[in-house]
Structure formats: C-alpha cells, structure tokens
Design an enzyme around this catalytic site. Structure first.
Site, mmCIF file in Angstrom:
data_model
loop_
_atom_site.group_PDB
_atom_site.id
_atom_site.type_symbol
_atom_site.label_atom_id
_atom_site.label_comp_id
_atom_site.label_asym_id
_atom_site.label_seq_id
_atom_site.Cartn_x
_atom_site.Cartn_y
_atom_site.Cartn_z
ATOM 1 N N ARG A 54 3.084 -19.699 -2.454
ATOM 2 C CA ARG A 54 3.803 -19.774 -1.165
ATOM 3 C C ARG A 54 3.057 -18.882 -0.183
ATOM 4 O O ARG A 54 2.878 -17.684 -0.441
ATOM 5 C CB ARG A 54 5.252 -19.304 -1.320
ATOM 6 C CG ARG A 54 5.937 -19.124 0.031
ATOM 7 C CD ARG A 54 7.438 -18.975 -0.067
ATOM 8 N NE ARG A 54 8.061 -20.232 -0.410
ATOM 9 C CZ ARG A 54 9.372 -20.469 -0.297
ATOM 10 N NH1 ARG A 54 10.185 -19.526 0.125
ATOM 11 N NH2 ARG A 54 9.858 -21.645 -0.628
ATOM 12 N N HIS A 66 6.094 -28.367 2.890
ATOM 13 C CA HIS A 66 6.903 -27.895 1.764
ATOM 14 C C HIS A 66 7.088 -29.080 0.811
ATOM 15 O O HIS A 66 8.169 -29.651 0.695
ATOM 16 C CB HIS A 66 8.249 -27.373 2.280
ATOM 17 C CG HIS A 66 8.988 -26.501 1.317
ATOM 18 N ND1 HIS A 66 8.537 -26.237 0.038
ATOM 19 C CD2 HIS A 66 10.162 -25.845 1.430
ATOM 20 C CE1 HIS A 66 9.402 -25.441 -0.573
ATOM 21 N NE2 HIS A 66 10.398 -25.188 0.250
ATOM 22 N N GLN A 119 9.885 -29.321 -1.931
ATOM 23 C CA GLN A 119 11.195 -29.541 -1.325
ATOM 24 C C GLN A 119 11.397 -31.030 -1.022
ATOM 25 O O GLN A 119 12.436 -31.610 -1.332
ATOM 26 C CB GLN A 119 11.302 -28.724 -0.032
ATOM 27 C CG GLN A 119 12.641 -28.848 0.655
ATOM 28 C CD GLN A 119 13.769 -28.232 -0.159
ATOM 29 O OE1 GLN A 119 13.672 -27.087 -0.584
ATOM 30 N NE2 GLN A 119 14.822 -28.988 -0.412
ATOM 31 N N ASP A 163 17.216 -27.861 9.167
ATOM 32 C CA ASP A 163 16.604 -26.662 8.596
ATOM 33 C C ASP A 163 16.779 -25.541 9.625
ATOM 34 O O ASP A 163 17.164 -25.805 10.781
ATOM 35 C CB ASP A 163 15.112 -26.943 8.309
ATOM 36 C CG ASP A 163 14.389 -25.774 7.642
ATOM 37 O OD1 ASP A 163 15.068 -24.858 7.125
ATOM 38 O OD2 ASP A 163 13.131 -25.773 7.642
ATOM 39 N N CYS A 192 17.487 -27.809 3.250
ATOM 40 C CA CYS A 192 16.685 -27.234 2.164
ATOM 41 C C CYS A 192 17.222 -25.878 1.718
ATOM 42 O O CYS A 192 16.938 -25.447 0.607
ATOM 43 C CB CYS A 192 15.234 -27.115 2.617
ATOM 44 S SG CYS A 192 15.041 -26.168 4.137
ATOM 45 N N ARG A 251 15.253 -29.317 -7.263
ATOM 46 C CA ARG A 251 13.983 -28.586 -7.239
ATOM 47 C C ARG A 251 13.526 -28.325 -8.675
ATOM 48 O O ARG A 251 12.350 -28.483 -9.012
ATOM 49 C CB ARG A 251 14.140 -27.246 -6.489
ATOM 50 C CG ARG A 251 14.452 -27.362 -5.003
ATOM 51 C CD ARG A 251 13.276 -27.914 -4.215
ATOM 52 N NE ARG A 251 12.085 -27.105 -4.408
ATOM 53 C CZ ARG A 251 11.801 -25.984 -3.728
ATOM 54 N NH1 ARG A 251 12.610 -25.564 -2.771
ATOM 55 N NH2 ARG A 251 10.699 -25.308 -3.970
#
Ligand code: CP
Ligand code: NVA
Length: 300
Positions: free
Chosen positions: A99, A126, A129, A217, A257, A285
């Site tokens: 990340r 992402h 996700q 988001d 998310c 996930r």
C-alpha cells in the site's frame, strides 16, 4: 498475470475465474494448505484496517505466513529504494503486497522484485477493493453484465478501479462528481475500451437515477488531509442520503469501501440501513484476496 498493480492487469476471463474462486472460498472457509511454507510480505506506507487484517487472515487460512511490515520499520523509511527493497525481499518471501502513494512506486517494486507484487491501494487505484465490490454486486444482482453502478463523489483511486473492473465485466458505470474532481480521463477511456458504458456527470441525481448499486467513498483520501475542510464544502451536495437513494432502482444496494466518514459522504441512515452491503464488501476482501493469492502463487 504475474502481478496485480491495476485492475487492467486482468482480462474478463481472469476476472470471472477470480470471482468464481472467491465465491467457492466464501462457501467453504476451512483451513487450506496451498501456501504452506510460503511467506507473504505486507508493506504499508499508509494506514489500513481491512486490507491489513484481511490479507493476514487470507495468507494464514491458506497455510502461509503473513509478514506485515510498516514502511517506517523498514530501511525504506530511511531512504532505501523500493527497487532495492524488492530484490532483497524476493530472496526471503514469495509475494509482496504494497500500500503506497504513487503508482510509480508499485511499478518500481514490481520491476525489481522476482516475486508477484499486489497493489493494496495506491493514489491511482485500489484493485483488491474493486474485486471484492464486484463479488458483492454479482452475489446481489446474479450477474455483472449490464448492471448499473453509480459512484458518487471524488474521482479517486476507488472510482478508477471500479471503472476498469466495470469495463472487464461490461457494466454501466456512472460517476457523479463535483466540478474539478472527475476521474482521470485516461482511465475513463481505458474503461470504455475494455467494455464499460461510462457516464461522467456533475449531477449526482442523474448518476444515481435507476442504478442497481450506489457507491461512495470519503471526500478526502489518505494524503489529502490538508484539503479536507475545503472538500467538505465542495462535496456537500454529493452526500448519499435517503433522498438520493430513492432515485436509484427499487431494491438498489448501497456500497462503500470503508472507512466511512459518517454524516459526510453518507448518512448513518443509509450506511446502517437495509440497502447497505458494506460489511459484505469488507468480508469479500478476504475471499477475493485468497483467490488472488492462489492464482498468483499457483494454488488455484
Ligand atoms: N477499504 C479499505 O481498503 O480499508 P482499509 O484502509 O482499512 O484497508
Ligand atoms: N479513497 C480512499 C480509500 C480508502 C480505502 C483513500 O485512498 O484513502
């Protein structure tokens, strides 16, 4: 597929196989052994709850050894390059999950590392996700092709990966964003070229009208904290509340998310309401990342 740096590293068949395997792994969570004797390094240059924990549990449930590392504990924090870190880690571990900030950092790591590299969120994308999100939508709608997903808010990393994943799955993806916060035009073109029907509009209601899923988001992503106050003002008309949800199709689901800033991009009523599938997304996930690890490390 050697690495997953972008959703565009997949093709439609690879996406379908990953989601099928993720569904299988969700229906049977018994301990597996495909990763016995293998170690997966998980490097975080930004905070994380879901990604960190779901990857650690995923590796453990496949019989492997997860190795979570924060950049500040590594020599990365003192200026060692990602390329040098990648070649050295490749002598110890069997995959690296990162990340980070710029997508170029993932590319540098992947170019140097001899083992698969997975994007666990960058400023641009992402992908893990988006895979979990598509698993969630497919479970709810029974299909992906032709399904309309409306993303309301910042044209950010999450929006980009949804656009590309929507392309692979031939979905209709609509982005409703404030002026100045559109998704990258290059990503929109890429999504269209992959097969998505894309609508980009500054009218949140038009984006949501008749949609099967409504997604939002945070307004300020990690690294944008200094802009948070100004963004709160700009994005206020783009809050997902019960009124906006009523413009969607009957039975439409709400997605996020997480983490959510309650009362900013979404009201408690929607986030905690009957249409919300945010916990299924978070759970997926785990399943989809297990499917990804099995695919990349040869146990699928
Ligand atoms: N959705 C997501 O990636 O959450 P974390 O930042 O907690 O990992
Ligand atoms: N867009 C958000 C997603 C967090 C999972 C961020 O980058 O902070």
């Amino acid at each position: 597929m050697e690495d997953l740096l972008s959703v565009a590293d997949l093709d439609p068949d690879a996406l379908r196989r990953l989601l099928d395997l993720a569904d299988e792994l969700r229906s049977d969570r018994r301990q597996r052994h495909e990763l016995t004797g293998r170690t997966v390094a998980l490097i975080f240059e930004k905070p994380s709850t879901r990604t960190r924990v779901s990857f650690q549990v995923a590796v453990a449930e496949l019989g492997g050894h997860p190795l979570p590392l924060s950049a500040q504990e590594l020599q990365l924090g003192r200026g060692e390059t990602l390329a040098d870190t990648g070649v050295v880690l490749s002598r110890y571990v069997h995959a690296i999950v990162l990340r980070t900030f710029g997508q170029d950092r993932l590319e540098q790591l992947a170019a140097a590392a001899a083992v698969p590299v997975v994007n666990a969120l960058s400023d641009s994308e992402h992908p893990c996700q988006a895979l979990a999100d598509l698993q969630t939508v497919r479970t709810e709608c029974g299909t992906l092709e032709g399904v309309t997903l409306a993303y309301v808010g910042d044209g950010n990393n999450v929006a980009h990966s949804l656009l590309l994943a929507g392309g692979l799955a031939r979905m209709q993806v609509r982005i409703g964003h404030p002026s100045g916060y559109a998704p990258d035009t290059h990503v929109v073109e890429q999504a269209r070229a992959l097969g998505a029907t894309v609508v980009v509009t500054e009218d949140a209601r038009a984006a949501v009208q008749g949609a099967d899923a409504v997604y939002t988001d945070v307004w300020a992503s990690m690294g944008q904290e200094a802009e948070a106050e100004q963004r709160r003002r700009t994005f206020a008309p783009y809050r997902v509340d019960a009124t906006l949800m009523r413009a969607a199709a009957p039975g439409a689901i709400f997605l996020h998310c997480l983490p959510a800033h309650r009362g900013e991009e979404v009201t408690d009523e929607v986030l905690d309401g009957p249409a919300s599938r945010v916990l299924d997304q978070a759970e997926n996930r785990l399943h989809v990342q297990k499917a990804l690890l099995l695919t990349l490390l040869g146990g699928a």
